[in-house]
Design a protein around this motif. Structure first.
Motif, PDB file in Angstrom:
ATOM      1  N   ASN A   1       0.793  -1.218  -0.022  1.00  0.00           N
ATOM      2  CA  ASN A   1       0.114   0.062  -0.156  1.00  0.00           C
ATOM      3  C   ASN A   1       0.902   1.203   0.073  1.00  0.00           C
TER       4      ASN A   1
ATOM      5  N   SER B   1       2.483  -4.005   3.364  1.00  0.00           N
ATOM      6  CA  SER B   1       1.549  -4.801   2.853  1.00  0.00           C
ATOM      7  C   SER B   1       0.710  -5.403   3.967  1.00  0.00           C
TER       8      SER B   1
ATOM      9  N   GLU C   1      -4.615  -1.968   7.948  1.00  0.00           N
ATOM     10  CA  GLU C   1      -4.431  -0.671   8.566  1.00  0.00           C
ATOM     11  C   GLU C   1      -4.412  -0.610  10.133  1.00  0.00           C
TER      12      GLU C   1
END
Length: 661
Positions: free
Chosen positions: A48, A280, A283
């Protein structure tokens, strides 16, 4: 060798603190390093970019030095490149993880796919031929050089073979390489028996064997802070400082604080902690990691507490005077009957454990510079296996038979009889209110109630025999196979190492030392077909069979062709799944929308054949009239009870695998 009494008198006296680790002096330096792995947008655990950017910004805001190991797909991505250009204060290295696009760029055949990419034989250099390893390395390093106009000081890959490690040092000047923590089977690779926690120079033949005098290789660091007490033998991956690990069991942030502070209370010349997180991860783990960064930022304001650049590490490791390292810890709840001490030199690693009313050694690994990595000149075929030779392994071998249930930890408190008794050397049993390990640079001394019990020298262990009953141990226990051993002579455990035939012994004792399931032909007598649930509710869940292919020597093998399945009813659907990368197991599902019995015959290459009868039964809750027939009712009851029994066994196994924290 001096008597244990005289040796104890001559050591430097230091007081112990509450967790039984002798305190560091005011002059001790406390070093922390951050290494984060950055994946791009390719198939393989896609990274991300927002998480990457947030990590960079957070380190900058705290004015902390951090390191980011870039995978090839992130390295060549213009969006990632733009962010990197905006954050020049941080240091960048390479994540040597193989993806399809990297393999294509290097002109190397890639055999993985989107579901198997992470397996060691696909994602790591150990899975490729020597010449292909070099091509992959050159492609990554040249891409790095195009972006940064230099080569990196550090690299990361969870395993790395000696050829590649030496090549990146000699060709590109890499100073430090990060491998993963002590683990068994996680994500398809096993690293078992190496140095715990502290950085080290490895031998030329294996990155998992220390050699303090060898600076021809990069320094090895190990991912994250492992729990000294509960990580040993753990298969749940829940006992480290990394958010995604301790998050598995819902442990609070205070667990991280405990492990971090404990790491900086070790009795060595310096203390050390390595932290990091892949971009990766989800959250929730990213947010937990930001809390860790904030915590370390405050810690770094204290005297002698420093977040350092990884380029400083080789000098620190090269100049330490420690010949013996101790990595110690206790239970987070400060249970003084739950403690562990790892003692390591260039010659061996030993684990001392206190559990319940017993103090014992449960693990001894032997180190020798001639021990070779199994992937020195061979490539991984199925997963990755590093198992260091041992004379004692309390996490995998037991002093009594088990009744189907196993735990992999060496805690003794509240241990159920069916768990068996882990093999161990008992050093002391009884009231042990005051247990410490005190050390100088060249030895560590275990004392119990102010009585010296054992002294750990760089090349031997001296035991007070009035407390301990030592049995000489040889592994493997075979008169025809020269091996390594420990022998008690005049109160001293001496180690004998046969360094010449490790490859031969690995092949002869694969299940213990190299349990890789290589391709082979199943043997009719050694292979087996196991029925997991002979009775299953039709239309709801399948009957599952498990085929375990083994060769004539009894070792697991992978099949080049999946087995074929014959059933007596055309209404039955069969599904055959790919071989397990670690043990070659093939799962076979049998299902039908109609209730019936069926005869299933499984055929495999080499002439293997086995037949079982299975039952797809009516659902008596939905079709009560079908169960007026007593045969159907009986079969449904068998299915119901089998489901409940398996659920109970799984629950019990999970409970056994987890210490009661």
């Amino acid at each position: 060798m001096l008597s244990i009494k005289n040796l104890f008198i001559t050591i430097i006296a230091v007081c112990s603190f509450s967790s039984s680790i002798a305190p560091v002096t005011a002059q001790t330096n406390h070093y922390t390093i951050f290494i984060n792995q950055v994946r791009g947008g390719e198939c393989c655990d896609e990274g991300n970019i927002g998480f990457f950017q947030t990590q960079l910004q957070t380190f900058d805001q705290h004015n902390l030095q951090a390191h980011f190991a870039l995978r090839y797909d992130a390295l060549i991505d213009e969006e990632y490149q733009h962010i990197i250009e905006q954050q020049p204060s941080q240091e960048y290295g390479l994540l040597l993880e193989i993806t399809p696009n990297l393999a294509a760029a290097a002109g190397v055949e890639y055999l993985g796919n989107s579901t198997s990419w992470y397996q060691a034989q696909h994602s790591m250099l150990v899975g490729y031929e020597i010449e292909d390893r070099q091509k992959l390395i050159d492609t990554m390093f040249e891409a790095y050089n195009q972006l940064f106009d230099q080569y990196p000081d550090f690299t990361t890959s969870w395993m790395i073979d000696p050829y590649s490690l030496r090549y990146i040092k000699e060709t590109y000047g890499v100073l430090t390489h990060q491998i993963t923590r002590e683990q068994f089977g996680t994500d398809s690779y096993t690293l078992y028996g190496g140095p715990m926690h502290y950085p080290y120079f490895p031998t030329n033949n294996w990155a998992l064997i220390p050699d303090s005098n060898n600076q021809e290789m990069p320094v090895i660091v190990r991912q994250t802070i492992t729990d000294p007490v509960y990580n040993y033998g753990d298969r749940t991956n829940a006992f480290t400082s990394q958010p995604n690990d301790y998050g598995l069991r819902g442990a609070p942030f205070s667990y991280f604080e405990f492990l971090f502070n404990q790491a900086h209370q070790q009795p060595n010349e310096y203390t050390f902690a390595l932290l990091g997180l892949e971009n990766s991860m989800v959250e929730a783990y990213q947010q937990e990691y930001l809390r860790q960064i904030d915590y370390v930022s405050n810690w770094a304001q204290t005297e002698a507490s420093t977040v350092i650049a990884i380029s400083q590490l080789p000098q620190i490791v090269a100049t330490t005077q420690d010949e013996v390292f101790v990595y110690a810890g206790s239970d987070m709840q400060h249970d003084q009957t739950a403690q562990a001490w790892w003692v390591r030199s260039d010659n061996y690693r030993a684990r001392i454990r206190q559990s319940s009313d017993e103090i014992f050694i449960s693990d001894i690994r032997l180190y020798h510079p001639d021990f070779t990595d199994p992937y020195l000149d061979e490539k991984a075929a199925a997963a990755g296996w590093w198992v260091v030779p041992f004379t004692l392994d309390g996490s995998r071998f037991y002093g009594s038979e088990t009744a189907g249930l196993e735990t992999y930890n060496d805690f003794l408190s509240n241990r159920k009889p069916e768990q068996g008794s882990p093999e161990r050397i008992t050093l002391f049993k009884g009231d042990s209110a005051n247990v410490t390990v005190e050390k100088t640079n060249s030895q560590a001394v275990l004392t119990v109630n102010d009585q010296p019990i054992a002294i750990f020298h760089p090349d031997a262990i001296e035991i007070d025999s009035q407390f301990a009953d030592i049995t000489n141990l040889t592994y493997p226990q075979s008169e025809n196979q020269p091996t390594w051993s420990m022998e008690m002579i005049d109160n001293t455990i001496n180690f004998q190492v046969d360094e010449t035939n490790l490859a031969t012994i690995r092949d002869a004792f694969r299940s213990d030392l190299f349990p890789e399931a290589a391709y082979g032909i199943p043997d009719q007598d050694q292979s087996s077909l196991y029925v997991n649930n002979r009775y299953a509710v039709a239309g709801r869940n399948p009957v599952r069979l498990a085929f375990f292919p083994r060769n004539a020597a009894g070792n697991p093998v992978k099949l080049s062709r999946l087995p074929t399945v014959e059933v007596t009813s055309p209404e039955v659907k069969t599904s055959v799944f790919d071989s397990n990368s670690q043990n070659g197991m093939v799962l076979i599902d049998i299902e039908s929308s109609q209730h019936m019995s069926a005869t299933v015959t499984v055929h495999a290459e080499g002439g293997f054949s086995a037949t079982e009868t299975v039952y797809l039964v009516p659902n008596c809750k939905v079709q009560p009239l079908s169960c007026i027939n007593p045969v159907n009712a009986y079969r449904y009851l068998r299915s119901f009870l089998a489901d409940k029994t398996r659920a109970l066994q799984e629950s019990e196994q999970e409970a056994l695998d987890q210490p009661n924290l």
